[in-house]
Design an enzyme around this catalytic site. Structure first.
Site, PDB file in Angstrom:
ATOM      1  N   ARG A  47      12.645 -34.719  76.340  1.00  0.00           N
ATOM      2  CA  ARG A  47      11.648 -35.206  75.388  1.00  0.00           C
ATOM      3  C   ARG A  47      12.089 -36.514  74.716  1.00  0.00           C
ATOM      4  O   ARG A  47      11.276 -37.411  74.490  1.00  0.00           O
ATOM      5  CB  ARG A  47      11.388 -34.142  74.321  1.00  0.00           C
ATOM      6  CG  ARG A  47      10.813 -32.835  74.839  1.00  0.00           C
ATOM      7  CD  ARG A  47       9.314 -32.932  75.076  1.00  0.00           C
ATOM      8  NE  ARG A  47       8.732 -31.656  75.433  1.00  0.00           N
ATOM      9  CZ  ARG A  47       8.275 -30.767  74.560  1.00  0.00           C
ATOM     10  NH1 ARG A  47       8.333 -31.023  73.258  1.00  0.00           N
ATOM     11  NH2 ARG A  47       7.744 -29.630  74.965  1.00  0.00           N
ATOM     12  N   ASP A 149      -2.022 -30.978  61.653  1.00  0.00           N
ATOM     13  CA  ASP A 149      -0.863 -30.833  62.529  1.00  0.00           C
ATOM     14  C   ASP A 149       0.175 -31.854  62.086  1.00  0.00           C
ATOM     15  O   ASP A 149      -0.150 -32.840  61.408  1.00  0.00           O
ATOM     16  CB  ASP A 149      -1.248 -31.051  63.994  1.00  0.00           C
ATOM     17  CG  ASP A 149      -0.271 -30.379  64.962  1.00  0.00           C
ATOM     18  OD1 ASP A 149      -0.582 -29.284  65.455  1.00  0.00           O
ATOM     19  OD2 ASP A 149       0.816 -30.945  65.198  1.00  0.00           O
TER      20      ASP A 149
END
Length: 290
Positions: A47, A149
């Site tokens: 990532r 979020d």
């Protein structure tokens, strides 16, 4: 040999040591409250490797030094976004939406029924909430949905409301026809949620670890599903404690299938199947005091 000492540093594009991984774990915990498991080193490498390329670094230590030294808000945002998992689908854990529909029907008045979807991801969950509201009340339901979020990238996706057609394959055909528009031209192979759904939802970035949430509502329902698993128990308790102050006395908290709050029985009581009421609530779910 423990998990950290097994990191393979010889065949990777970037130097990534056990110390680097521990440093990432510390930074993401301090910044976002996420507790990364010791077995997540491969995920962290894959990532964050994109961030090293974007910043022209060869070693994780260099990138992390720059991150801490610069205080660059945009890069911190990219760092958190990269490590945030966003697995979602329309009507995931369908029994929750059946219970929500029942909760809406039992509303004693017609003031706006308010919902906070606190892990909106790419939008499938808040749009599922909006569809449920329209199925209960009609196309102009007295419902307001806050969809939040931590990851700004997925919020932008959700706000657009455009999805590949395979995302709605498992929905009833009637639902797809009623609530989605088929794409044409460069949008062929995609679907777009109808404007009447989008009008019900306000998207905003909220970090659950922030000391002050930009929310003043008293919510009838809070959806916080498959998020708490990333926090340790003390952090979970603090968030749950703050939820109680925003949840209507007879409101419901909807959690993920792998989560339980037995460590917070002073705050919430289970109603079964990962649905919780405030511990002091005495009326039946979906009812309100006269």
């Amino acid at each position: 040999m423990d998990a950290l000492s097994r990191i393979d540093t010889g065949t990777r594009e970037f130097e990534f040591t056990p110390q680097d991984f521990e440093r990432v774990r510390t930074l993401i915990y301090k910044h976002a409250g996420i507790s990364l498991s010791p077995v997540k080193q491969d995920m962290v490498y894959s990532r964050l490797a994109r961030r090293l390329r974007a910043n022209n670094h060869k070693r994780f230590a260099e990138y992390l030094d720059q991150l801490e030294r610069s205080g660059d808000a945009a890069e911190w945002e990219a760092f958190v976004n990269a490590l945030t998992t966003n697995l979602t689908s329309f009507f995931r854990e369908a029994h929750h939406f059946d219970l929500l529909a029942d909760q809406m029907r039992k509303s004693a008045d017609r003031r706006p029924f308010k919902i906070w979807c606190s892990a909106a991801s790419t939008g499938e969950e808040p749009y599922s909430l909006a569809i449920t509201a329209c199925e209960v009340f009609g196309n102009n339901p007295p419902v307001q949905i806050i969809a939040s979020d931590l990851d700004t990238n997925v919020l932008a996706h959700g706000q657009k409301g455009v999805y590949t057609a395979d995302r709605v394959e498992r929905l009833d055909k009637e639902r797809v026809q009623r609530f989605f528009l088929r794409g044409t031209g460069d949008q062929e192979g995609h679907v777009r949620v109808r404007p009447e759904l989008q009008r019900l939802i306000t998207f905003k970035q909220i970090n659950l670890l922030e000391p002050g949430w930009p929310l003043r509502e008293s919510f009838d329902a809070i959806f916080c599903r498959n998020v708490m698993i990333y926090f340790d128990k003390p952090t979970q308790f603090k968030i749950l404690e703050r939820f109680t102050g925003l949840l209507h006395p007879q409101g419901l908290l909807y959690a993920g299938h792998s989560e339980n709050f037995i460590h917070a029985v002073s705050l919430f009581k289970s109603l079964g199947r990962t649905v919780y009421a405030r511990a002091e609530a005495s009326l039946a779910p979906g009812t309100r005091k006269p």
